[in-house]
Design an enzyme around this catalytic site. Structure first.
Site, PDB file in Angstrom:
ATOM      1  N   GLU A  37       0.826  -1.209   0.000  1.00  0.00           N
ATOM      2  CA  GLU A  37       0.000   0.000   0.000  1.00  0.00           C
ATOM      3  C   GLU A  37       0.860   1.259   0.000  1.00  0.00           C
ATOM      4  O   GLU A  37       0.545   2.241  -0.683  1.00  0.00           O
ATOM      5  CB  GLU A  37      -0.945  -0.019   1.198  1.00  0.00           C
ATOM      6  CG  GLU A  37      -1.916  -1.190   1.217  1.00  0.00           C
ATOM      7  CD  GLU A  37      -2.786  -1.266  -0.029  1.00  0.00           C
ATOM      8  OE1 GLU A  37      -3.057  -0.203  -0.630  1.00  0.00           O
ATOM      9  OE2 GLU A  37      -3.196  -2.379  -0.408  1.00  0.00           O
ATOM     10  N   GLU A  70      -0.857  -2.629  -9.544  1.00  0.00           N
ATOM     11  CA  GLU A  70      -0.827  -3.671  -8.519  1.00  0.00           C
ATOM     12  C   GLU A  70       0.458  -4.487  -8.606  1.00  0.00           C
ATOM     13  O   GLU A  70       1.080  -4.797  -7.586  1.00  0.00           O
ATOM     14  CB  GLU A  70      -2.049  -4.584  -8.669  1.00  0.00           C
ATOM     15  CG  GLU A  70      -3.373  -3.919  -8.340  1.00  0.00           C
ATOM     16  CD  GLU A  70      -3.436  -3.473  -6.893  1.00  0.00           C
ATOM     17  OE1 GLU A  70      -2.943  -4.210  -6.011  1.00  0.00           O
ATOM     18  OE2 GLU A  70      -3.967  -2.388  -6.632  1.00  0.00           O
TER      19      GLU A  70
END
Length: 273
Positions: free
Chosen positions: A128, A188
């Site tokens: 993250e 991602e």
């Protein structure tokens, strides 16, 4: 019209940049605005979502987050890493976490049933934080604004049978499948590998990232086909991480992970790794 096009070209060129991995990106939203958007979103979540009232648990999560942020700052010295980070554990049963521009990290309590050790939690938080370091939120927002602007131009200048709403709808679907989702998968995958390096630099065993995503796969059940998903399939994600484990092991062989107290297994590097 010519002046407008030259102005748009200048804006695009000014926004061309590279992520910490060297990938070219277009991010046109000012950093100050992204930080404000992140702060506003986080404040809204704090107001609407219940927060875990467990000081010991909060300290353990904060311990992992601090180690990850410090390692990110060392490992990517040229990246714009916020000086201070706010960390909140939300009382939400879903296994999720997020980081927002400006230095905000949210962890769902449900994640701690899947991320069984500090090392596994560091894999999630590292992922993250990598999104923030790589300015993925800015890139996604720039992309969405660009798609909307392109569809507006099509609506203004198209003629004949293809004119109007049917064409805009068709292009909208094409833009989503051909631009938005692949770019999101790229983000991602980039965050996975950056997060792997960050957690390893912090002293956590990089193998824990593979264990974490296996836990996620077991907890999450099936996924949509990869070409229709904003996230890589679990199998693809695990295979990519495994290919980069050897390089990650070399990043912090002498570093000892902090004693964050979420669990004991899988946190330390194997002898000789």
């Amino acid at each position: 019209m010519r002046v407008l096009l030259w102005g748009l070209l200048a804006l695009v060129l000014a926004g061309c940049d590279e992520t910490p991995t060297g990938r070219s990106q277009l991010a046109l939203v000012p950093d100050a605005l992204m930080a404000k958007l992140g702060a506003d979103s986080f404040d809204e979540m704090r107001e609407r979502r219940p927060i875990v009232e467990d000081a010991a648990l909060e300290r353990r999560v904060r311990c992992v987050a601090d180690a990850v942020v410090d390692a990110a700052r060392r490992h990517y010295p040229r990246a714009d890493v916020p000086e201070a980070w706010e960390v909140v554990v939300f009382d939400d049963p879903t296994p999720n976490a997020f980081a927002l521009p400006g230095g905000r990290i949210g962890v769902h309590r449900g994640l701690l049933r899947v991320a069984e050790t500090p090392a596994q939690l560091s894999a999630v938080i590292g992922h993250e934080v990598a999104h923030v370091l790589a300015d993925h939120g800015n890139e996604r927002l720039t992309q969405r604004l660009g798609i909307k602007a392109a569809l507006l131009v099509v609506g203004l200048f198209s003629e004949g049978e293809l004119a109007g709403e049917p064409l805009r709808q068709a292009l909208g679907v094409g833009a989503r499948l051909g631009i938005s989702l692949p770019f999101s998968r790229t983000h991602e995958e980039e965050a996975d590998l950056m997060g792997l390096e960050i957690m390893a630099a912090a002293g956590f065993a990089p193998e824990a990232s593979v264990a974490l995503w296996r836990n996620m796969a077991a907890a999450g059940g099936g996924q949509p086909p990869q070409f229709l998903s904003t996230h890589p399939a679990h199998e693809s994600r695990i295979e990519a991480l495994q290919r980069h484990l050897a390089g990650a092991r070399r990043l912090g062989p002498e570093a000892a992970p902090p004693a964050c107290g979420l669990g004991g297994k899988g946190d330390k590097r194997a002898p000789g790794a």
